[in-house]
Design an enzyme around this catalytic site. Structure first.
Site, PDB file in Angstrom:
ATOM      1  N   ASP A 175       0.826  -1.215   0.000  1.00  0.00           N
ATOM      2  CA  ASP A 175       0.000   0.000   0.000  1.00  0.00           C
ATOM      3  C   ASP A 175       0.861   1.265   0.000  1.00  0.00           C
ATOM      4  O   ASP A 175       2.059   1.245   0.308  1.00  0.00           O
ATOM      5  CB  ASP A 175      -0.930  -0.019   1.213  1.00  0.00           C
ATOM      6  CG  ASP A 175      -2.267   0.651   0.925  1.00  0.00           C
ATOM      7  OD1 ASP A 175      -2.350   1.442  -0.040  1.00  0.00           O
ATOM      8  OD2 ASP A 175      -3.238   0.392   1.659  1.00  0.00           O
ATOM      9  N   ASP A 219     -10.272   2.209  -3.774  1.00  0.00           N
ATOM     10  CA  ASP A 219     -10.790   1.995  -2.420  1.00  0.00           C
ATOM     11  C   ASP A 219     -12.312   2.021  -2.381  1.00  0.00           C
ATOM     12  O   ASP A 219     -12.917   1.618  -1.391  1.00  0.00           O
ATOM     13  CB  ASP A 219     -10.253   3.066  -1.464  1.00  0.00           C
ATOM     14  CG  ASP A 219      -8.889   2.709  -0.895  1.00  0.00           C
ATOM     15  OD1 ASP A 219      -8.446   1.559  -1.080  1.00  0.00           O
ATOM     16  OD2 ASP A 219      -8.260   3.582  -0.259  1.00  0.00           O
TER      17      ASP A 219
END
Length: 707
Positions: free
Chosen positions: A441, A508
């Protein structure tokens, strides 16, 4: 194939031809493959240049801009030589495409400064995508500074629309088409990453076809589209010249990132070629053509609030449904109880993992699931043991208060000591957990660009070179691990990352309605095999909207399927539904993940949209047809399918869904299915539509060639 006759150089791909004139650095032709072999000299003299520079009567955007030792900016690069290379040269420190093919190397020299400009064009025997790169070599005895070096310039004659894929966090890669007219348009990122806002994949659409461009780079980029009064349209792509000033000492060279370009008659053709190119010449290693596992990720199911028993409860439920991989997301390390602390402390939180990472991973594996882990290696919290021990590791400008995003700073990856630290600790995490999958990430963008000893005009690119050094070392050390990139979702989804990370978290935003457009936009330049797509809980955590479990699955099948919710809260009925979904997905996984991908309808301008994947032999296909809303007394919904064998007959059925009572079944010819207006009967017959807010109507069709 590359052929050279005098100064005329011809590059042929399976379906396109590119012809250049080396001594004048002109594009003579680029488009549909030609049978002609003579007459190209007649085209010389057109204003379609392979590179451009400051100091002549061309005041359009230059591809090369140097600040010379005398303080001037003028250059006069002239032809020196060209040669055909049998092997594609690597670009030091940078990712690039790979595979068998030939490369033409062209050299141009600025005589007063003795600086050399090299251009490289590579063609692969199995691809219509052409790889292009550029390099500067300082053969003088004086230092100079590079202010711009584009990776690719293509000049076109005529009017074109500029198609970009823009957005923001949770709304990435929305397709936007502009008729530029006369003037200059920029598509760029200044955020230190390829960004959520403007992806480096762009297209130029004209009456004669579509030209597509992308950059094999994960940092600041800039695509320039300039329409001139003369009728010429210029496209440039490369590193963004924002805050860029690279010192080139005597004897040094600077390599620009690789760019790629492709021509096709239409958008479907461009996507088909780009998908094949990414799959064959960008993605590499064990997972290149291997079917990706169905996973469950605990993030939206638990966030930071979990312990060993909670994780195992989710894993047990997931195992019952046929899930193959469990991914432990953020919160497993250090004092990580929220997003304000502990980034950089990559040691086990024993209390939350019930005895350590290896202990929990072994328990997951005992259930018959592979284990995956989340890391965010490039970031640091000020409330962390790492920051307290090494505050100099953080990217900060001395004497200034740093900008904090998500309560975190970035590590200074331009520093080799920091690079070595990241390699060491992340290698340890993967090794001790035995992870089969790693989610990498990256949750904020650059602001405080500074590194001690780094010239500030070089910082952005120095960081990227450090990042590539890190990710290259780690992925080489673990060749069997499936790496998925993430950057607050899809904020760094680009060809550079895909040279190391085999897939990417698309966004997301897991809401099915939003994902239709996000995945559709992504599919123009990137194949479904690299798009992570998850079924999440409803009401959706980002939008508050709800969709039936079956609809969420249908949409997620447009990428690599996963689930991101607390499966331990499922009812027996829901567990049964998901079990059937995963069984279906596994049955058709190969065609869904590696089939030829087509967009249906219009995701950005119509009410009916969807996607379709077709096996290479065209014997099997799966399609999802989606309506955004029910229009009272509206027109009958119809659609035309794509990619089938027009001479074949297909048995067509709808997948049995919990929210549709009837299973549709009929037989039709491939030509009719593609050219006729096929009615979407019963698409509005969703029995759960009234139970959900802003729901989609989605049905899945299976096509099998009749024997």
């Amino acid at each position: 194939m590359i052929r050279k006759k005098g100064q005329i150089i011809r590059l042929d791909t399976p379906h396109t031809t590119l012809v250049v004139k080396a001594d004048s650095a002109e594009y003579l032709y680029y488009g549909k493959k030609l049978a002609s072999t003579v007459g190209f000299e007649y085209l010389a003299g057109t204003p379609c240049k392979m590179f451009s520079q400051y100091g002549f009567d061309d005041y359009t955007e230059p591809s090369v801009l140097l600040e010379n030792a005398d303080g001037g900016f003028s250059t006069a690069f002239t032809y020196s030589r060209s040669k055909i290379l049998t092997e594609k040269p690597e670009i030091p420190g940078l990712p690039s495409s790979y595979g068998e093919g030939k490369t033409i190397e062209l050299k141009y020299v600025d005589t007063p400064t003795r600086v050399a400009l090299y251009l490289y064009y590579t063609v692969f025997e199995d691809s219509d995508v052409i790889a292009v790169s550029s390099k500067l070599v300082n053969a003088s005895k004086k230092e100079l500074h590079i202010r711009r070096l584009a990776s690719l310039q293509l000049d076109l004659l005529g009017d074109y629309s500029f198609v970009t894929f823009e957005g923001t966090w949770a709304r990435e890669r929305q397709k936007i088409s502009r008729t530029v007219g006369k003037g200059v348009f920029y598509n760029d990122s200044k955020k230190g990453s390829s960004s959520h806002n403007r992806n480096p994949f762009v297209m130029a659409e004209g009456k004669d076809g579509v030209y597509a461009f992308n950059l094999v780079y994960s940092g600041n980029h800039k695509e320039i589209f300039e329409a001139c009064e003369s009728g010429r349209t210029r496209v440039l792509t490369g590193i963004n010249d924002f805050m860029f000033r690279w010192t080139l000492a005597p004897g040094e060279e600077f390599d620009a990132p690789e760019a790629v370009m492709c021509y096709a008659p239409d958008e479907d053709g461009v996507s088909s070629e780009m998908h094949a190119f990414v799959g064959e010449h960008i993605v590499r290693g064990k997972w290149k053509k291997k079917e990706r596992p169905v996973l469950v990720n605990n993030w939206e199911g638990t966030y930071f609030d979990f312990n060993e028993e909670k994780i195992l409860d989710i894993a047990r439920a997931a195992q019952r449904t046929g899930v193959e991989l469990f991914v432990l997301d953020d919160g497993w390390f250090g004092n990580r109880c929220d997003d304000h602390r502990a980034l950089g402390d990559w040691y086990d939180n024993v209390e939350k993992t019930g005895g350590g990472l290896k202990h929990l991973a072994d328990k997951i594996r005992e259930l018959g699931l592979d284990f995956g882990i989340w890391v965010e290696p490039e970031m640091i919290n000020e409330d962390s043991d790492l920051f307290r021990a090494h505050p100099n590791f953080a990217m900060r400008i001395p004497g200034r208060e740093p900008t904090r995003m998500r309560d975190q700073l970035m590590l200074n990856l331009a520093d080799e000591k920091v690079q070595n630290y990241v390699v060491r600790v992340i290698t340890d995490v993967i090794a001790r957990s035995g992870a089969a999958y790693v989610k990498w990430d990256y949750n904020r963008s650059f602001t405080d660009c500074y590194g001690k000893g780094v010239v500030q005009g070089e910082y952005f690119h120095r960081y990227m070179l450090g990042y590539y050094r890190i990710v290259s070392r780690i992925t080489k050390k673990f060749p069997s691990v499936l790496f998925e990139g993430c950057a607050g979702g899809g904020g760094r989804l680009d060809l550079g990352n895909l040279c190391y990370l085999q897939q990417f978290w698309t966004s997301d935003d897991t809401d099915a309605r939003q994902r239709v457009k996000i995945q559709d936009g992504t599919s123009y330049g990137y194949p479904q095999t690299i798009m992570g797509a998850h079924v999440s809980a409803c009401p959706n955590h980002q939008t508050g909207d709800s969709n039936p479990l079956e609809t969420r699955f249908n949409v997620a099948c447009g990428g690599v399927l996963g689930y991101e919710l607390d499966m331990s809260k499922f009812s027996e009925e829901e567990l049964e539904i998901v079990s059937k979904q995963i069984a279906f997905y596994k049955e058709y996984r190969k065609v869904l993940q590696f089939g030829d991908y087509y967009r249906l309808g219009d995701a950005f301008g119509g009410n009916v949209t969807g996607f379709m994947t077709v096996s290479k032999d065209k014997n099997t296909a799966v399609a999802v047809v989606i309506a955004y809303e029910y229009i009272i007394a509206g027109p009958e919904l119809t659609i035309g399918f794509k990619g089938l064998n027009p001479a074949a007959v297909y048995e067509v059925t709808t997948r049995e869904q919990d929210n549709y009572k009837d299973v549709l079944s009929f037989t039709a010819g491939g030509d009719l299915l593609m050219n006729g207006k096929i009615p979407m009967r019963d698409l509005y017959a969703d029995t759960q539509s009234w139970e959900n807010s802003r729901r989609l109507y989605a049905r899945m069709f299976v096509f099998k060639k009749a024997k």
